[in-house]
Design a protein around this motif. Structure first.
Motif, PDB file in Angstrom:
ATOM      1  N   LYS A   1      -5.558  31.520  32.529  1.00  0.00           N
ATOM      2  CA  LYS A   1      -4.461  31.606  31.566  1.00  0.00           C
ATOM      3  C   LYS A   1      -4.695  32.633  30.452  1.00  0.00           C
ATOM      4  O   LYS A   1      -3.795  33.419  30.151  1.00  0.00           O
ATOM      5  CB  LYS A   1      -4.170  30.240  30.966  1.00  0.00           C
TER       6      LYS A   1
ATOM      7  N   ILE B   1      -2.063  35.665  29.841  1.00  0.00           N
ATOM      8  CA  ILE B   1      -1.321  35.822  28.590  1.00  0.00           C
ATOM      9  C   ILE B   1      -1.550  37.216  28.021  1.00  0.00           C
ATOM     10  O   ILE B   1      -0.607  37.906  27.606  1.00  0.00           O
ATOM     11  CB  ILE B   1      -1.747  34.745  27.579  1.00  0.00           C
TER      12      ILE B   1
ATOM     13  N   HIS C   1       7.205  40.061  22.489  1.00  0.00           N
ATOM     14  CA  HIS C   1       6.423  39.172  23.339  1.00  0.00           C
ATOM     15  C   HIS C   1       6.488  37.723  22.873  1.00  0.00           C
ATOM     16  O   HIS C   1       6.101  36.820  23.616  1.00  0.00           O
ATOM     17  CB  HIS C   1       4.966  39.641  23.388  1.00  0.00           C
TER      18      HIS C   1
ATOM     19  N   TYR D   1       6.031  40.804  33.117  1.00  0.00           N
ATOM     20  CA  TYR D   1       6.992  39.734  32.835  1.00  0.00           C
ATOM     21  C   TYR D   1       8.215  39.863  33.739  1.00  0.00           C
ATOM     22  O   TYR D   1       8.713  38.865  34.271  1.00  0.00           O
ATOM     23  CB  TYR D   1       7.415  39.794  31.374  1.00  0.00           C
TER      24      TYR D   1
ATOM     25  N   TYR E   1       9.003  36.351  25.197  1.00  0.00           N
ATOM     26  CA  TYR E   1       8.475  36.322  26.562  1.00  0.00           C
ATOM     27  C   TYR E   1       7.683  35.031  26.771  1.00  0.00           C
ATOM     28  O   TYR E   1       7.824  34.342  27.787  1.00  0.00           O
ATOM     29  CB  TYR E   1       7.525  37.497  26.819  1.00  0.00           C
ATOM     30  N   SER E   2       6.814  34.746  25.807  1.00  0.00           N
ATOM     31  CA  SER E   2       5.912  33.601  25.953  1.00  0.00           C
ATOM     32  C   SER E   2       6.666  32.282  26.047  1.00  0.00           C
ATOM     33  O   SER E   2       6.232  31.362  26.742  1.00  0.00           O
ATOM     34  CB  SER E   2       4.927  33.563  24.787  1.00  0.00           C
TER      35      SER E   2
ATOM     36  N   TYR F   1       2.958  29.084  33.264  1.00  0.00           N
ATOM     37  CA  TYR F   1       1.518  29.288  33.107  1.00  0.00           C
ATOM     38  C   TYR F   1       0.751  28.014  32.746  1.00  0.00           C
ATOM     39  O   TYR F   1      -0.464  28.063  32.553  1.00  0.00           O
ATOM     40  CB  TYR F   1       1.265  30.318  32.002  1.00  0.00           C
TER      41      TYR F   1
ATOM     42  N   ILE G   1       6.015  29.348  29.358  1.00  0.00           N
ATOM     43  CA  ILE G   1       5.155  28.207  29.048  1.00  0.00           C
ATOM     44  C   ILE G   1       4.959  27.318  30.281  1.00  0.00           C
ATOM     45  O   ILE G   1       3.826  26.966  30.639  1.00  0.00           O
ATOM     46  CB  ILE G   1       5.733  27.393  27.878  1.00  0.00           C
TER      47      ILE G   1
END
Length: 229
Positions: free
Chosen positions: A100, A104, A82, A112, A85-86, A93, A90
């Protein structure tokens, strides 16, 4: 007033995940029941932890009385993917506001896969649309978990091989993402980095190096794209 069109579109988008999560959640609920943990345990884990593969692993941690340190280290290894993924979400989101934190929290592999391309249907509120896709997906998982736990209490099940269902879902999500997006850099980065670390470190030690390498490569790619723009 909530845009009902946005909610309908989010529900339609999430339907493929519903098919998988109801079955996989039920498998988790059955395993929890067979390990001596009732429906409240299964429901709480799916509501507050909500990490499919980790929840499957967590059954063994609970049953084996694992220490806090072991649990924390295992959690990091299982969910390290993850991190990258994040990185790619960015910008997507950044304007989600109060939604948010939950978005998350709810960014599972399958969510995702549905949202990573950044596109939304015409006429919807983008952040609200992504929020409801995330919410619907968790509802499917929680519902499947509860159903599995209740069924496991009254019907005999053989649990042999149930844990492989998570692997099957990951493959399906990867395939869906590959088909629906033209940007294959994240997917290729994941495959090549994982295979390289598997060869170098072996199957018992490759996971963390692979996740670190993937995160590094995607960070560098993102930085390069920002400089070009």
């Amino acid at each position: 007033m909530v845009n009902t069109h946005t909610i309908r579109q989010a529900f339609h988008k999430s339907i493929p995940v519903m098919a998988g999560y109801m079955v996989l959640g039920a498998g988790f609920g059955i395993l929890m029941r067979n390990s001596g943990y009732g429906v409240l345990w299964a429901f709480s884990m799916s509501l507050f932890i909500y990490a499919g593969s980790l929840q499957y692993v967590g059954i063994g941690l609970l049953a084996g009385g694992a220490s806090i340190l072991t649990t924390a280290f295992t959690t990091f290894m299982v969910n390290a993917r993850h991190l990258f993924y994040s990185i790619s979400m960015i910008d997507t989101y950044k304007d989600a506001g109060k939604c948010k934190p939950y978005m998350i929290f709810g960014l599972t592999d399958e969510t995702y896969s549905l949202l990573c391309d950044g596109t939304v249907p015409e006429g919807v509120e983008p952040d609200l649309y992504r929020l409801f896709v995330t919410l619907f997906d968790q509802c499917y998982w929680v519902t499947g978990t509860v159903i599995g736990s209740l069924l496991g209490a009254v019907l005999p099940f053989s649990t042999a091989g149930i844990e492989f269902s998570m692997t099957a879902l990951f493959v399906a999500s990867f395939t869906e993402q590959w088909i629906t997006t033209n940007d294959h850099i994240p997917a290729l980065t994941g495959l090549i980095s994982t295979l390289l670390c598997l060869v170098v470190f072996g199957r018992d030690n490759f996971l963390i190096p692979a996740m670190l390498l993937i995160t590094l490569v995607l960070t560098l790619v993102r930085s390069r794209e920002e400089r070009i723009i």
